[in-house]
Design a protein around this motif. Structure first.
Motif, PDB file in Angstrom:
ATOM      1  N   GLN A 167       0.846  -1.204   0.000  1.00  0.00           N
ATOM      2  CA  GLN A 167       0.000   0.000   0.000  1.00  0.00           C
ATOM      3  C   GLN A 167       0.880   1.253   0.000  1.00  0.00           C
ATOM      4  OE1 GLN A 167      -2.077  -0.914   3.616  1.00  0.00           O
ATOM      5  NE2 GLN A 167      -3.895  -1.644   2.531  1.00  0.00           N
ATOM      6  N   ILE A 168       1.984   1.199   0.759  1.00  0.00           N
ATOM      7  CA  ILE A 168       2.884   2.355   0.816  1.00  0.00           C
ATOM      8  C   ILE A 168       3.423   2.654  -0.579  1.00  0.00           C
ATOM      9  CG2 ILE A 168       5.178   3.121   1.625  1.00  0.00           C
ATOM     10  CD1 ILE A 168       4.536   1.791   4.306  1.00  0.00           C
ATOM     11  N   ARG A 169       3.860   1.591  -1.278  1.00  0.00           N
ATOM     12  CA  ARG A 169       4.396   1.785  -2.640  1.00  0.00           C
ATOM     13  C   ARG A 169       3.344   2.419  -3.539  1.00  0.00           C
ATOM     14  NH1 ARG A 169       7.202  -2.839  -2.479  1.00  0.00           N
ATOM     15  NH2 ARG A 169       5.482  -4.017  -3.357  1.00  0.00           N
ATOM     16  N   GLU A 170       2.098   1.915  -3.429  1.00  0.00           N
ATOM     17  CA  GLU A 170       1.031   2.436  -4.295  1.00  0.00           C
ATOM     18  C   GLU A 170       0.723   3.893  -3.992  1.00  0.00           C
ATOM     19  OE1 GLU A 170      -1.183  -1.862  -4.553  1.00  0.00           O
ATOM     20  OE2 GLU A 170      -2.372  -0.126  -3.931  1.00  0.00           O
ATOM     21  N   VAL A 171       0.626   4.207  -2.697  1.00  0.00           N
ATOM     22  CA  VAL A 171       0.280   5.593  -2.332  1.00  0.00           C
ATOM     23  C   VAL A 171       1.404   6.548  -2.734  1.00  0.00           C
ATOM     24  CG1 VAL A 171      -0.186   7.159  -0.388  1.00  0.00           C
ATOM     25  CG2 VAL A 171      -1.405   5.004  -0.551  1.00  0.00           C
ATOM     26  N   ARG A 172       2.662   6.098  -2.576  1.00  0.00           N
ATOM     27  CA  ARG A 172       3.783   6.955  -2.996  1.00  0.00           C
ATOM     28  C   ARG A 172       3.738   7.218  -4.500  1.00  0.00           C
ATOM     29  NH1 ARG A 172       8.780   4.329   0.435  1.00  0.00           N
ATOM     30  NH2 ARG A 172       8.197   5.222   2.447  1.00  0.00           N
ATOM     31  N   ALA A 173       3.442   6.159  -5.277  1.00  0.00           N
ATOM     32  CA  ALA A 173       3.369   6.334  -6.742  1.00  0.00           C
ATOM     33  C   ALA A 173       2.243   7.310  -7.082  1.00  0.00           C
ATOM     34  CB  ALA A 173       3.141   4.981  -7.411  1.00  0.00           C
ATOM     35  N   LEU A 174       1.141   7.160  -6.345  1.00  0.00           N
ATOM     36  CA  LEU A 174      -0.012   8.046  -6.557  1.00  0.00           C
ATOM     37  C   LEU A 174       0.374   9.502  -6.278  1.00  0.00           C
ATOM     38  CD1 LEU A 174      -3.035   8.031  -7.067  1.00  0.00           C
ATOM     39  CD2 LEU A 174      -3.396   7.548  -4.659  1.00  0.00           C
ATOM     40  N   ILE A 175       1.092   9.720  -5.195  1.00  0.00           N
ATOM     41  CA  ILE A 175       1.490  11.090  -4.838  1.00  0.00           C
ATOM     42  C   ILE A 175       2.420  11.655  -5.913  1.00  0.00           C
ATOM     43  CG2 ILE A 175       2.809  12.483  -3.174  1.00  0.00           C
ATOM     44  CD1 ILE A 175       1.708  10.533  -0.994  1.00  0.00           C
ATOM     45  N   ARG A 176       3.336  10.837  -6.376  1.00  0.00           N
ATOM     46  CA  ARG A 176       4.245  11.326  -7.438  1.00  0.00           C
ATOM     47  C   ARG A 176       3.439  11.707  -8.674  1.00  0.00           C
ATOM     48  NH1 ARG A 176       7.766   7.167  -5.665  1.00  0.00           N
ATOM     49  NH2 ARG A 176       6.941   5.796  -7.256  1.00  0.00           N
ATOM     50  N   ARG A 177       2.440  10.890  -9.000  1.00  0.00           N
ATOM     51  CA  ARG A 177       1.598  11.210 -10.180  1.00  0.00           C
ATOM     52  C   ARG A 177       0.846  12.510  -9.938  1.00  0.00           C
ATOM     53  NH1 ARG A 177       0.103   5.984 -10.402  1.00  0.00           N
ATOM     54  NH2 ARG A 177      -2.008   6.296  -9.641  1.00  0.00           N
ATOM     55  N   LEU A 178       0.268  12.640  -8.749  1.00  0.00           N
ATOM     56  CA  LEU A 178      -0.496  13.859  -8.442  1.00  0.00           C
ATOM     57  C   LEU A 178       0.411  15.083  -8.500  1.00  0.00           C
ATOM     58  CD1 LEU A 178      -2.619  12.561  -5.435  1.00  0.00           C
ATOM     59  CD2 LEU A 178      -3.431  13.060  -7.741  1.00  0.00           C
ATOM     60  N   GLY A 179       1.700  14.878  -8.173  1.00  0.00           N
ATOM     61  CA  GLY A 179       2.660  15.974  -8.169  1.00  0.00           C
ATOM     62  C   GLY A 179       3.026  16.450  -9.567  1.00  0.00           C
ATOM     63  N   ASP A 180       2.593  15.692 -10.612  1.00  0.00           N
ATOM     64  CA  ASP A 180       2.905  16.141 -11.977  1.00  0.00           C
ATOM     65  C   ASP A 180       2.261  17.487 -12.278  1.00  0.00           C
ATOM     66  OD1 ASP A 180       4.409  13.964 -12.499  1.00  0.00           O
ATOM     67  OD2 ASP A 180       2.847  12.852 -13.563  1.00  0.00           O
ATOM     68  N   ASP A 181       1.059  17.697 -11.763  1.00  0.00           N
ATOM     69  CA  ASP A 181       0.420  18.980 -12.076  1.00  0.00           C
ATOM     70  C   ASP A 181      -0.108  19.698 -10.819  1.00  0.00           C
ATOM     71  OD1 ASP A 181      -1.550  17.165 -11.619  1.00  0.00           O
ATOM     72  OD2 ASP A 181      -2.561  17.398 -13.553  1.00  0.00           O
ATOM     73  N   ARG A 182       0.460  19.332  -9.670  1.00  0.00           N
ATOM     74  CA  ARG A 182       0.067  20.017  -8.435  1.00  0.00           C
ATOM     75  C   ARG A 182       1.292  20.244  -7.555  1.00  0.00           C
ATOM     76  NH1 ARG A 182      -3.867  16.379  -9.370  1.00  0.00           N
ATOM     77  NH2 ARG A 182      -5.994  17.146  -9.410  1.00  0.00           N
ATOM     78  N   THR A 183       1.145  21.148  -6.595  1.00  0.00           N
ATOM     79  CA  THR A 183       2.169  21.317  -5.570  1.00  0.00           C
ATOM     80  C   THR A 183       1.765  20.427  -4.396  1.00  0.00           C
ATOM     81  OG1 THR A 183       2.331  23.607  -6.279  1.00  0.00           O
ATOM     82  CG2 THR A 183       3.360  23.057  -4.178  1.00  0.00           C
TER      83      THR A 183
END
Ligand SMILES: Nc1ncnc2c1ncn2[C@@H]1O[C@H](COP(=O)(O)OP(=O)(O)OP(=O)(O)O)[C@@H](O)[C@H]1O
Length: 346
Positions: A167-183
């Motif tokens: 779950q940690i790996r998935e959430v981290r990947a999700l955050i990195r993706r969200l960071g593509d167009d957000r702060t």
């Protein structure tokens, strides 16, 4: 995107946040790193507008949190450490309710909820009651909640706390993706979280900001390189011989020499020297002083050690970059943290 100036928060007599200032630029993913009780949640709750500051100023997306709180809050999505979810509500129902509270216009609400569910990876559990979800999925619902008004800034408090490694790996990947167009500003007490997800870290300890920079810059705030030798012979003579070598900065004796005169010396080198050459010279000097060398190794300096040095205690603050009179290391504006007090000669 975020500007914090001289922010302090006092709970009664306890100063939980002590005069911290920092900035987060648009498009960055920044880790707010510190041990338990450092003041991370308190700071993030203030930034999110959920808690008043004792003093200082915060602006979000150019809006002062006190003078223009609605505009500041509209620019951010906040995920608290434990999201106050309603277990009996279905995921889509809950997010629709949250979108309404966040003043997403009625006509746009359905598509906003669908987008947030897609971005947080919970669309396939849209009709599941929240109480039936795993902790990882509940965390994602919290993230979808932060995303539902499509804010340009996400403030996430310990987003992977309590999750299993997958779950940690998935959430981290999700955050990195969200960071593509957000702060994104996320808090964590886990160093590897910052390494895995963030472009920069702000390190807080006992309410004070003790360092900030890229991971490499923080890594560079290390203790000087050192050679550790297990030796036999007279302590005083060993220390004097090693100390006389050019390029040696300090000689420490971490533990007392035993009855049979064996012990260890830690020879710290100047930052910019050729460690191999100085090590050779130290060995020659010790042998010349009739000191037996039983083993030799280089002191390892992991990022964990740097972090623990930075957040170790009050004395650490004395030489850190945000303090007046701080000494500078090899990276501009970075400190030379003080070493643990050890028995030995300097
Ligand atoms: N409502 C409160 N009343 C009194 N003291 C508080 C309150 N909330 C936090 N504190 C204290 O303020 C300090 C900072 O707490 P905070 O929760 O901000 O730290 P943290 O870095 O987020 O820690 P953790 O990682 O454990 O959540 C702690 O000493 C805590 O006990």
């Amino acid at each position: 995107m975020i500007e914090v100036e001289h922010l302090s928060k006092r709970y009664g007599t306890h100063l939980a946040v002590d005069d911290i200032s920092f900035k987060v630029d648009r498009g960055e993913i920044v880790g707010f790193l510190g041990p338990n009780g450092a003041g991370k949640s308190t700071t993030l709750r203030i930034l999110a507008g959920f808690l008043g500051a004792t003093s200082g100023r915060v602006s979000v997306a150019g809006h002062d949190l006190v003078d223009d709180p609605l505009k500041a809050r509209a620019a951010l999505g906040y995920m608290p450490e434990t999201s106050p979810l309603y277990p009996e509500m279905r995921v889509s129902e809950y997010l629709t309710f949250r979108a309404e509270l966040k003043l997403v216009p009625r006509a746009a609400r359905r598509s906003a909820v669908e987008r947030a569910m897609r971005d947080a990876g919970v669309e396939h559990v849209a009709s599941t009651p929240i109480g039936h979800l795993s902790k990882g999925y509940r965390q994602r619902v919290g993230l979808a909640d932060a995303l539902v008004s499509d804010p340009p800034l996400l403030i996430l408090d310990e987003p992977t706390a309590g999750l299993d490694p997958n779950q940690i790996r998935e959430v981290r990947a999700l955050i990195r993706r969200l960071g593509d167009d957000r702060t994104v500003l996320l808090s964590t007490h886990i160093l590897s979280e910052v390494e895995a997800t963030c472009s920069r870290a702000i390190v807080i300890s006992r309410g004070r900001l003790v360092a900030e920079g890229t991971i490499d810059e923080i890594r560079a705030m290390r203790r000087p390189p050192a050679v550790c030798l297990a030796v036999r012979g007279d302590t005083e003579r060993a220390v004097a011989a090693a100390r006389a070598v050019t390029g040696v900065r300090t000689v420490l004796t971490p533990s007392a020499f035993s009855d049979d005169a064996t012990g260890s010396v830690e020879v710290e080198l100047d930052q910019e020297v050729d460690a191999g050459e100085v090590t050779e010279a130290v060995v020659r000097a010790l042998v010349g002083a009739d000191i037996g060398i039983r083993s030799i190794s280089h002191r390892a300096e992991s990022l964990e050690q740097v972090f623990s040095e930075l957040t170790r205690g009050e004395s650490t603050h004395a030489a850190l970059p945000h303090e007046p009179g701080a000494s500078t290391g090899s990276v501009p504006g970075t400190p030379t943290p003080p070493r643990k007090s050890k028995k030995g000669k300097r």
